[in-house]
Design an enzyme around this catalytic site. Structure first.
Site, PDB file in Angstrom:
ATOM      1  N   GLU A  13      41.156 -32.895 -37.508  1.00  7.74           N
ATOM      2  CA  GLU A  13      41.804 -33.523 -39.092  1.00  7.74           C
ATOM      3  C   GLU A  13      42.432 -34.642 -38.993  1.00  7.74           C
ATOM      4  OE1 GLU A  13      43.273 -30.027 -41.233  1.00  7.74           O
ATOM      5  OE2 GLU A  13      42.082 -28.602 -39.933  1.00  7.74           O
ATOM      6  N   TYR A  20      38.132 -21.916 -52.421  1.00  8.05           N
ATOM      7  CA  TYR A  20      38.851 -23.072 -53.009  1.00  8.05           C
ATOM      8  C   TYR A  20      37.709 -23.871 -53.660  1.00  8.05           C
ATOM      9  CZ  TYR A  20      43.197 -21.945 -50.178  1.00  8.05           C
ATOM     10  OH  TYR A  20      44.010 -21.334 -49.648  1.00  8.05           O
ATOM     11  N   ASN A  29      37.596 -26.670 -36.136  1.00  7.41           N
ATOM     12  CA  ASN A  29      38.100 -25.242 -36.523  1.00  7.41           C
ATOM     13  C   ASN A  29      37.508 -24.239 -35.527  1.00  7.41           C
ATOM     14  OD1 ASN A  29      38.098 -26.952 -38.986  1.00  7.41           O
ATOM     15  ND2 ASN A  29      38.633 -24.787 -39.843  1.00  7.41           N
ATOM     16  N   ASN A  30      38.695 -23.579 -34.914  1.00  5.45           N
ATOM     17  CA  ASN A  30      38.472 -22.535 -33.931  1.00  5.45           C
ATOM     18  C   ASN A  30      38.450 -21.234 -34.758  1.00  5.45           C
ATOM     19  OD1 ASN A  30      40.007 -22.980 -30.820  1.00  5.45           O
ATOM     20  ND2 ASN A  30      39.343 -24.698 -32.381  1.00  5.45           N
ATOM     21  N   SER A  79      50.472 -24.951 -37.934  1.00  2.31           N
ATOM     22  CA  SER A  79      49.049 -25.063 -37.958  1.00  2.31           C
ATOM     23  C   SER A  79      48.369 -24.963 -39.395  1.00  2.31           C
ATOM     24  CB  SER A  79      48.516 -24.397 -36.974  1.00  2.31           C
ATOM     25  OG  SER A  79      48.499 -23.001 -37.277  1.00  2.31           O
ATOM     26  N   GLY A 121      44.051 -32.435 -51.938  1.00  2.78           N
ATOM     27  CA  GLY A 121      43.443 -33.251 -50.784  1.00  2.78           C
ATOM     28  C   GLY A 121      42.722 -32.786 -49.897  1.00  2.78           C
ATOM     29  N   PHE A 181      47.572 -18.116 -31.802  1.00  2.37           N
ATOM     30  CA  PHE A 181      46.206 -17.943 -31.643  1.00  2.37           C
ATOM     31  C   PHE A 181      45.304 -18.490 -30.403  1.00  2.37           C
ATOM     32  CE2 PHE A 181      41.811 -19.467 -33.571  1.00  2.37           C
ATOM     33  CZ  PHE A 181      41.102 -18.527 -33.222  1.00  2.37           C
ATOM     34  N   ILE A 182      45.108 -19.971 -30.528  1.00  3.30           N
ATOM     35  CA  ILE A 182      44.417 -20.481 -29.318  1.00  3.30           C
ATOM     36  C   ILE A 182      45.402 -20.348 -28.106  1.00  3.30           C
ATOM     37  CG2 ILE A 182      43.427 -22.731 -28.583  1.00  3.30           C
ATOM     38  CD1 ILE A 182      43.260 -23.381 -31.622  1.00  3.30           C
ATOM     39  N   LYS A 189      44.209 -17.862 -42.181  1.00  5.60           N
ATOM     40  CA  LYS A 189      43.177 -18.819 -41.903  1.00  5.60           C
ATOM     41  C   LYS A 189      41.856 -18.210 -42.680  1.00  5.60           C
ATOM     42  CE  LYS A 189      45.829 -21.748 -39.832  1.00  5.60           C
ATOM     43  NZ  LYS A 189      46.194 -21.527 -38.518  1.00  5.60           N
ATOM     44  N   LYS A 192      50.203 -34.112 -36.976  1.00  3.37           N
ATOM     45  CA  LYS A 192      49.404 -34.032 -35.578  1.00  3.37           C
ATOM     46  C   LYS A 192      48.961 -35.595 -35.489  1.00  3.37           C
ATOM     47  CE  LYS A 192      48.258 -30.989 -33.696  1.00  3.37           C
ATOM     48  NZ  LYS A 192      48.800 -30.182 -32.625  1.00  3.37           N
TER      49      LYS A 192
HETATM   50  P1  NAD Z   1      49.040 -20.678 -34.348  1.00  6.65           P
HETATM   51  O1  NAD Z   1      49.801 -21.472 -35.561  1.00  6.65           O
HETATM   52  O2  NAD Z   1      48.150 -19.760 -34.307  1.00  6.65           O
HETATM   53  O3  NAD Z   1      50.159 -20.805 -33.134  1.00  6.65           O
HETATM   54  C1  NAD Z   1      51.107 -21.617 -33.119  1.00  6.65           C
HETATM   55  C2  NAD Z   1      51.996 -21.305 -32.074  1.00  6.65           C
HETATM   56  O4  NAD Z   1      53.130 -21.999 -32.126  1.00  6.65           O
HETATM   57  C3  NAD Z   1      52.637 -19.819 -32.400  1.00  6.65           C
HETATM   58  O5  NAD Z   1      52.963 -19.074 -31.283  1.00  6.65           O
HETATM   59  C4  NAD Z   1      54.296 -20.232 -32.779  1.00  6.65           C
HETATM   60  O6  NAD Z   1      55.329 -19.415 -32.581  1.00  6.65           O
HETATM   61  C5  NAD Z   1      54.517 -21.660 -31.976  1.00  6.65           C
HETATM   62  N1  NAD Z   1      55.357 -22.524 -32.495  1.00  6.65           N
HETATM   63  C6  NAD Z   1      55.452 -23.082 -33.627  1.00  6.65           C
HETATM   64  N2  NAD Z   1      56.451 -23.636 -33.892  1.00  6.65           N
HETATM   65  C7  NAD Z   1      57.182 -23.936 -32.645  1.00  6.65           C
HETATM   66  C8  NAD Z   1      58.284 -24.500 -32.210  1.00  6.65           C
HETATM   67  N3  NAD Z   1      59.085 -25.349 -32.957  1.00  6.65           N
HETATM   68  N4  NAD Z   1      58.765 -24.171 -30.864  1.00  6.65           N
HETATM   69  C9  NAD Z   1      57.968 -23.344 -30.018  1.00  6.65           C
HETATM   70  N5  NAD Z   1      56.902 -22.753 -30.434  1.00  6.65           N
HETATM   71  C10 NAD Z   1      56.459 -22.926 -31.455  1.00  6.65           C
HETATM   72  O7  NAD Z   1      48.230 -22.190 -34.129  1.00  6.65           O
HETATM   73  P2  NAD Z   1      46.644 -22.347 -33.573  1.00  6.65           P
HETATM   74  O8  NAD Z   1      45.844 -22.081 -34.470  1.00  6.65           O
HETATM   75  O9  NAD Z   1      46.452 -21.323 -32.145  1.00  6.65           O
HETATM   76  O10 NAD Z   1      46.748 -23.692 -32.853  1.00  6.65           O
HETATM   77  C11 NAD Z   1      47.329 -24.355 -31.713  1.00  6.65           C
HETATM   78  C12 NAD Z   1      47.378 -25.764 -31.495  1.00  6.65           C
HETATM   79  O11 NAD Z   1      45.897 -26.095 -31.282  1.00  6.65           O
HETATM   80  C13 NAD Z   1      47.873 -26.447 -32.494  1.00  6.65           C
HETATM   81  O12 NAD Z   1      48.427 -27.564 -31.904  1.00  6.65           O
HETATM   82  C14 NAD Z   1      46.865 -27.003 -33.498  1.00  6.65           C
HETATM   83  O13 NAD Z   1      47.215 -27.960 -34.173  1.00  6.65           O
HETATM   84  C15 NAD Z   1      45.802 -27.007 -32.702  1.00  6.65           C
HETATM   85  N6  NAD Z   1      44.467 -26.950 -33.256  1.00  6.65           N
HETATM   86  C16 NAD Z   1      44.013 -25.805 -33.929  1.00  6.65           C
HETATM   87  C17 NAD Z   1      42.970 -25.404 -34.351  1.00  6.65           C
HETATM   88  C18 NAD Z   1      42.519 -24.343 -35.264  1.00  6.65           C
HETATM   89  O14 NAD Z   1      41.336 -24.214 -35.783  1.00  6.65           O
HETATM   90  N7  NAD Z   1      43.428 -23.092 -35.314  1.00  6.65           N
HETATM   91  C19 NAD Z   1      41.902 -26.503 -34.321  1.00  6.65           C
HETATM   92  C20 NAD Z   1      42.209 -27.790 -33.608  1.00  6.65           C
HETATM   93  C21 NAD Z   1      43.394 -27.825 -32.929  1.00  6.65           C
HETATM   94  P1  TYD Z   2      41.385 -22.936 -42.890  1.00  2.34           P
HETATM   95  O1  TYD Z   2      41.102 -21.886 -42.222  1.00  2.34           O
HETATM   96  O2  TYD Z   2      42.671 -22.979 -43.645  1.00  2.34           O
HETATM   97  O3  TYD Z   2      41.389 -24.265 -41.902  1.00  2.34           O
HETATM   98  P2  TYD Z   2      41.342 -25.914 -42.094  1.00  2.34           P
HETATM   99  O4  TYD Z   2      41.928 -25.925 -43.508  1.00  2.34           O
HETATM  100  O5  TYD Z   2      42.404 -26.117 -41.018  1.00  2.34           O
HETATM  101  O6  TYD Z   2      40.175 -26.381 -42.147  1.00  2.34           O
HETATM  102  O7  TYD Z   2      40.315 -23.550 -44.074  1.00  2.34           O
HETATM  103  C1  TYD Z   2      38.967 -23.248 -43.545  1.00  2.34           C
HETATM  104  C2  TYD Z   2      38.364 -23.922 -44.885  1.00  2.34           C
HETATM  105  O8  TYD Z   2      38.439 -22.740 -45.865  1.00  2.34           O
HETATM  106  C3  TYD Z   2      38.895 -24.928 -45.465  1.00  2.34           C
HETATM  107  O9  TYD Z   2      37.734 -25.789 -46.449  1.00  2.34           O
HETATM  108  C4  TYD Z   2      39.618 -24.359 -46.775  1.00  2.34           C
HETATM  109  C5  TYD Z   2      38.902 -23.189 -47.083  1.00  2.34           C
HETATM  110  N1  TYD Z   2      39.579 -21.923 -47.549  1.00  2.34           N
HETATM  111  C6  TYD Z   2      39.186 -21.440 -48.557  1.00  2.34           C
HETATM  112  O10 TYD Z   2      38.330 -21.572 -49.444  1.00  2.34           O
HETATM  113  N2  TYD Z   2      39.990 -20.259 -49.039  1.00  2.34           N
HETATM  114  C7  TYD Z   2      40.920 -19.738 -48.447  1.00  2.34           C
HETATM  115  O11 TYD Z   2      41.799 -18.719 -48.805  1.00  2.34           O
HETATM  116  C8  TYD Z   2      41.533 -20.306 -47.110  1.00  2.34           C
HETATM  117  C9  TYD Z   2      42.431 -20.044 -46.149  1.00  2.34           C
HETATM  118  C10 TYD Z   2      40.522 -21.571 -46.754  1.00  2.34           C
END
Ligand code: NAD
Ligand code: TYD
Length: 357
Positions: A139, A220, A192-193, A90, A296, A16-17, A202, A167
């Site tokens: 987190e 939840y 959160n993105n 993630s 948790g 995603f990111i 997500k 992490k």
């Molecule tokens: P995502 O789950 O959408 O993507 C993760 C990517 O990593 C995928 O393309 C997957 O194929 C790759 N990957 C997983 N295991 C691998 C491995 N062993 N070797 C090579 N590639 C591998 O994750 P995201 O939401 O885009 O998050 C990206 C980063 O940003 C993560 O490090 C996450 O902790 C951090 N982050 C995410 C959020 C959020 O809200 N999504 C917020 C803050 C930080």
């Molecule tokens: P999530 O998108 O999984 O991100 P994070 O846990 O990394 O914050 O969840 C965002 C919030 O939404 C979190 O408080 C958990 C809640 N949630 C639900 O209530 N129902 C759901 O089905 C999911 C996936 C998340």
């Protein structure tokens, strides 16, 4: 800057990111060679990068970051002079079921990249200084109460889920490699993105898809947990800025100053999806279903990103209402993308596009 020749490895670029970061760098820096290193787990989808996959300054390598030899060989062969590390497992709910996979990729995978970077790193010229930039999460700081406090960069680590524990551990390894070996590292912790191309496990994409198909929305607990939401392209802009101008060994928090209680956010989603689909606004509120709480489950996250604003001048560009409208429209306009992802068909894309290249 745009004309300097550099070779940047972006890990997790099919996620995603990562896909937004790859797109930004490929388009903004034609002189850079951007190598997307991704294992393509269930969360990796090369179709996220269809619009840039044929650009001459982009290439893709299917590598597991835990494979030290493969990572080292690539870094050496391509003379990589910068790493932006996003690859990770993630999703918190998956980490509760399968913590080993999280320790493997997030901890050992990061360590493998660090070791390889240490072996290849040489002092580069001032125009293209070496950087190992690790993308982390808010987190790791644990949970806040409803007292208005926010996470600052000096907050003690207090992770509660196997995801955040993994992490946190990787963050410590990155800092240790700076302190022990002098590797030029950076760490950012982001909230959160949301936005296009997020895997629909997500909250936001899952619920948009469920509202469209009139499926239940599993909230939840009582839906009282609070998250701070940032539009993904604003995160990618911050990453670009920090990669180029951040101070070595520093940590920067990135956040939207945009806290939402889950239940309030979900109601905004229901109204927006209904309106954009031409349904009476709020007609689908009855899909909201309160279910057993996540184990948790952190009560509240809130990021104080004023250091990044004061030192490097970054601020979020989008108001939440605008970002949510854009996001809902994107998922409704890209039902094919969602259908592909939910059916698993996207996993054939690599075979079709890359295997015989
Ligand atoms: P995502 O789950 O959408 O993507 C993760 C990517 O990593 C995928 O393309 C997957 O194929 C790759 N990957 C997983 N295991 C691998 C491995 N062993 N070797 C090579 N590639 C591998 O994750 P995201 O939401 O885009 O998050 C990206 C980063 O940003 C993560 O490090 C996450 O902790 C951090 N982050 C995410 C959020 C959020 O809200 N999504 C917020 C803050 C930080
Ligand atoms: P999530 O998108 O999984 O991100 P994070 O846990 O990394 O914050 O969840 C965002 C919030 O939404 C979190 O408080 C958990 C809640 N949630 C639900 O209530 N129902 C759901 O089905 C999911 C996936 C998340």
């Amino acid at each position: 800057m745009e004309n300097v020749k550099r070779t940047i490895m972006i890990t997790g670029g099919a996620g995603f990111i990562g896909s937004h970061v790859v797109r930004l760098f490929v388009n903004k820096y034609p002189g850079y060679h951007i190598i997307n290193v991704d294992k393509l787990t269930y969360a990796g989808n090369l179709a996220n990068l269809r619009d840039i996959e044929n650009k001459p300054n982009y290439s893709f390598a299917r590598i597991d970051i835990c494979d030290f030899d493969a990572v080292l060989n690539l870094m050496k062969a391509e003379k990589v002079d910068g790493i932006i590390h996003l690859a990770a497992e993630s999703h918190v709910d998956r980490s509760i079921k399968d913590p080993f996979t999280f320790a493997r990729t997030n901890v050992l995978g990061t360590l493998s990249l660090l070791q390889a970077a240490k072996a290849c790193w040489e002092p580069f010229d001032a125009e293209k200084p070496y950087r190992f930039y690790h993308i982390s999460t808010d987190e790791v700081y644990g949970a806040l109460g409803f007292d208005g406090t926010m996470f600052t960069e000096d907050r003690r680590y207090d992770p509660h889920s196997p995801y955040s524990a993994s992490k946190a551990s990787s963050d410590h390894f990155v800092r240790a490699f700076h302190d022990t070996y002098g590797l030029p590292t950076l760490v950012t912790n982001c909230s959160n993105n949301y936005g296009p191309y997020q895997f629909p496990e997500k909250l936001i994409p899952l619920f948009i898809n469920n509202i469209r198909h009139r499926k239940p929305l599993p909230v939840y607990g009582k839906g009282e947990n609070v998250r701070d939401w940032l539009y993904v392209e604003d995160h990618a802009r911050a990453i670009d800025l920090i990669f180029h101008e951040g101070k070595i060994a520093e940590t920067y928090n990135i956040g939207g100053f945009n806290e939402w209680k889950n239940i309030d956010l979900i109601k905004v989603l229901v109204r927006t999806v209904d309106r954009l689909l031409g349904r009476p606004e709020g007609a689908d509120m009855d899909l909201i279903t309160f279910v057993k709480d996540r184990a948790g489950h952190d009560l509240r996250y809130a990021i104080d990103s004023s250091k990044l604003k004061n030192e490097l001048g970054w601020e979020p560009s989008l108001q939440f209402e605008e970002g949510i409208e854009k996001t809902v429209r994107w998922y409704l306009d890209n039902q094919d993308w969602l259908d592909n992802v939910t059916s698993g068909d996207y996993q054939n894309y690599y075979e079709q596009m890359y295997k015989n290249r």
